[in-house]
Design a protein around this motif. Structure first.
Motif, short mmCIF file in Angstrom:
data_model
loop_
_atom_site.label_atom_id
_atom_site.label_comp_id
_atom_site.label_asym_id
_atom_site.label_seq_id
_atom_site.Cartn_x
_atom_site.Cartn_y
_atom_site.Cartn_z
N GLY A 97 30.09 32.24 36.00
CA GLY A 97 30.76 30.92 36.13
C GLY A 97 32.27 31.28 36.37
O GLY A 97 32.83 31.83 36.86
N LEU A 98 32.88 30.05 35.40
CA LEU A 98 34.47 30.09 35.66
C LEU A 98 35.17 31.34 35.18
O LEU A 98 36.11 31.58 35.77
N GLY A 99 34.50 31.97 34.07
CA GLY A 99 35.34 33.08 33.34
C GLY A 99 35.25 34.27 34.54
O GLY A 99 36.51 34.94 34.82
N LEU A 100 34.25 34.49 35.29
CA LEU A 100 33.99 35.47 36.14
C LEU A 100 34.74 35.22 37.30
O LEU A 100 35.50 36.17 37.90
N ALA A 101 34.97 33.93 37.77
CA ALA A 101 35.64 33.59 39.11
C ALA A 101 37.16 33.76 38.81
O ALA A 101 37.89 34.16 39.51
N THR A 102 37.26 33.80 37.41
CA THR A 102 39.07 33.74 36.97
C THR A 102 39.39 35.19 37.06
O THR A 102 40.46 35.63 37.59
N ALA A 103 38.33 36.01 36.44
CA ALA A 103 38.69 37.61 36.34
C ALA A 103 38.76 38.19 37.63
O ALA A 103 39.74 38.81 38.23
N LYS A 104 38.10 37.50 38.72
CA LYS A 104 38.05 37.90 40.11
C LYS A 104 39.44 37.60 40.71
O LYS A 104 40.18 38.55 41.32
N ALA A 105 39.74 36.33 40.55
CA ALA A 105 40.92 35.76 41.14
C ALA A 105 42.18 36.79 40.70
O ALA A 105 43.17 36.99 41.54
N LEU A 106 42.10 36.95 39.45
CA LEU A 106 43.54 37.52 38.92
C LEU A 106 43.31 39.29 39.27
O LEU A 106 44.29 39.64 39.66
N ALA A 107 42.12 39.69 39.05
CA ALA A 107 41.97 41.06 39.18
C ALA A 107 42.42 41.41 40.83
O ALA A 107 43.16 42.58 41.00
N GLU A 108 41.99 40.88 41.47
CA GLU A 108 42.24 41.03 43.17
C GLU A 108 43.80 41.11 43.35
O GLU A 108 44.06 41.55 44.60
N THR A 109 44.31 40.34 42.68
CA THR A 109 45.92 40.23 42.78
C THR A 109 46.47 41.79 42.69
O THR A 109 47.70 41.94 43.29
N GLY A 110 45.79 42.55 41.75
CA GLY A 110 46.23 44.03 41.34
C GLY A 110 47.55 43.79 40.41
O GLY A 110 48.06 44.71 40.07
N LYS A 111 47.58 42.60 39.90
CA LYS A 111 48.96 42.30 39.04
C LYS A 111 48.46 42.14 37.31
O LYS A 111 49.08 42.20 36.50
N TRP A 112 47.05 41.94 37.35
CA TRP A 112 46.60 41.80 36.19
C TRP A 112 45.39 43.01 35.72
O TRP A 112 44.56 43.18 36.55
#
Ligand code: NDP
Ligand code: PMR
Length: 399
Positions: A97-112
């Motif tokens: 859900g929300l947690g996974l989608a947030t992890a994805k959004a942050l991880a793919e920036t390469g900044k987190w």
């Protein structure tokens, strides 16, 4: 007996039709014209919020922004260039859900670097793979929020990793709308409040010092709230409504033995317990802000990410609900958001420089623009926030 809207959506609707009360009492007993109810998306509310947002953008973040040039940076190679180091964010319940989608959004920036703090290791690894997270951008660490021992162990493990802590996101939750009897955490608290509130309360109290030590330009503690805990909205008026009362059940330990399993001391109701837990989440964020924002510079925030009607949160609901809830939210309330969109929203609260104001409950309008929303009277009651804080610290063994 209160109308159990959460038990099944369509039958709740037809009940009122049968009784011929639809016109008198409005949708599910909630008058649509009641001036106490504010839609999150009312144009006036939006305008005021945007204006205050602008004001706050110019005033709020000064402290955090001024440190950005000197702290949380890596001195890069020979040219003396400085870059912001990769931030570390812990997200609880990042396996779906929300947690996974947030992890994805942050991880793919390469900044987190995302610490996925989850109770099911294998499920989380699979989930990370399924959304294409690359290994260098995440670590799975075990955390079961329904056990205070597990929370303490997680904190120890995290510290052993020697990563700095820049942002903590308290996202995990359980929702038991169809349970007839309460179930309990390892420490004997009713499961929804025990997991969604008390587990996160201990986690964030223990990690506050770690966050304070971070040299990242904007360190944040985010606790996910919800519209359904806010009785100043239509959604928050769908029975059973959140209400913490005088906290007598909570003060008694929520154990269903010598006290009620419900915070207000009433009879067990799984849907209400969830909504009460969200009120605790939102009150806790404000109490953190009041006690620690000035001293630590940490941004404390909560949010309603939109109605993500497809997530695992509704796994215990009856199949008919799960079938009809997404189209109901998409086409009737128009409150629906996809998991991907909700993840982008929470990722903004984690990392956007414009969302550094502390003590805010964020929401998004239909154009996906963020605004500072207003909490219900109970969810912004300072005295209640203090009491919830004090009772919670006793229950989790901090005092
Ligand atoms: P999901 O069920 O998809 O995600 C909940 C997460 O919490 C899962 O990863 C789950 O793990 C985890 N979790 C549950 N119990 C525990 C526990 N004891 N210890 C550790 N992790 C646990 O639901 P959502 O993504 O919808 O919910 C995320 C947040 O969003 C919640 O705080 C919810 O209140 C909030 N929210 C959701 C809305 C919606 O419409 N869906 C609307 C407003 C707010 P596991 O995978 O192992 O079950
Ligand atoms: Mg709701 C603008 C109207 C709106 C919004 C944004 C939500 C969000 N809901 C709205 C309205 C209504 N809901 C109305 C009019 C009804 C009566 C038919 C209704 C019913 C309903 C049920 C039975 N809604 C629900 C349930 C649930 O079981 C969900 C819940 O309460 O979970 C705790 C839910 C939700 N409605 C929402 C959102 C965001 C939820 C679920 C998630 C949450 O708050 O975490």
């Amino acid at each position: 007996m209160a109308l159990q809207a959460s038990s099944v959506l369509p039958s709740a609707l037809s009940l009122h039709k049968e009784q011929g009360k639809l016109l008198d009492t409005g949708f599910l007993g909630v008058s649509l014209t009641d001036h106490h109810l504010k839609s999150d998306f009312s144009p006036l509310a939006l305008k005021c919020k945007r204006e205050s947002n602008q004001r706050n953008k110019s005033l709020g973040p000064i402290k955090a922004q001024t440190t950005a040039t000197t702290l949380g940076v890596n001195s890069a190679t020979g040219e003396g260039k400085k870059t912001l180091r990769k931030g570390t964010v812990i997200i609880t319940g990042a396996s779906s859900g929300l947690g996974l989608a947030t992890a994805k959004a942050l991880a793919e920036t390469g900044k987190w670097h995302v610490i996925m703090a989850c109770r099911d290791f294998l499920k989380t690894e699979r989930a990370a793979k399924s959304v294409g997270l690359s290994k260098e951008n995440y670590t799975v660490m075990h955390l079961d929020l329904s056990s205070l021992d597990s929370v303490r162990q997680f904190v120890d493990n995290f510290r052993r990793s020697e990563r700095p802590l820049d942002v903590l996101v308290c996202n995990a939750a359980v929702y038991q709308p169809t349970a007839k009897e309460p179930s309990f955490t390892a420490d004997g608290f009713e499961l929804s409040v025990g997991t969604n509130h008390l587990g996160h309360f201990l986690l964030s109290r223990l990690l506050l010092g770690d966050l304070t030590k971070s040299d990242y330009p904007s360190k944040r503690l985010i606790i996910v709230g919800s519209i359904t805990g806010n009785t100043n909205t239509l959604a928050g008026n769908v029975p059973p409504k959140a209400n913490l009362g005088d906290l007598r059940g909570m003060a008694g330990g929520l154990n269903g033995l010598n006290s009620s399993s419900m915070i207000d001391g009433g009879e067990f109701d799984g849907a209400k317990a969830y909504k009460d837990s969200k009120v605790c989440n939102m009150l806790t964020m404000q109490e953190f802000h009041k006690r620690y924002h000035e001293e630590t510079g940490i941004t404390f925030a909560s949010l309603y990410p939109g109605c993500i009607a497809t997530t695992g949160l509704f796994r215990e609901h009856i199949p008919l609900f799960r079938l009809l809830f997404p189209p109901f939210q998409k086409y009737i309330t128009k409150g629906y958001v996809s998991e991907e969109e909700s993840g982008k929203r929470l990722a903004q609260v984690v990392s956007e420089p414009s969302l550094t104001k502390s003590g805010v409950y964020w929401s998004w309008n239909n154009n996906s623009a963020s605004f500072e929303n207003q909490l219900s009277q109970e969810a912004s009651d300072e005295e209640k926030a203090r009491k919830v804080w004090e009772v919670s610290e006793k229950l989790v063994g901090l005092v």
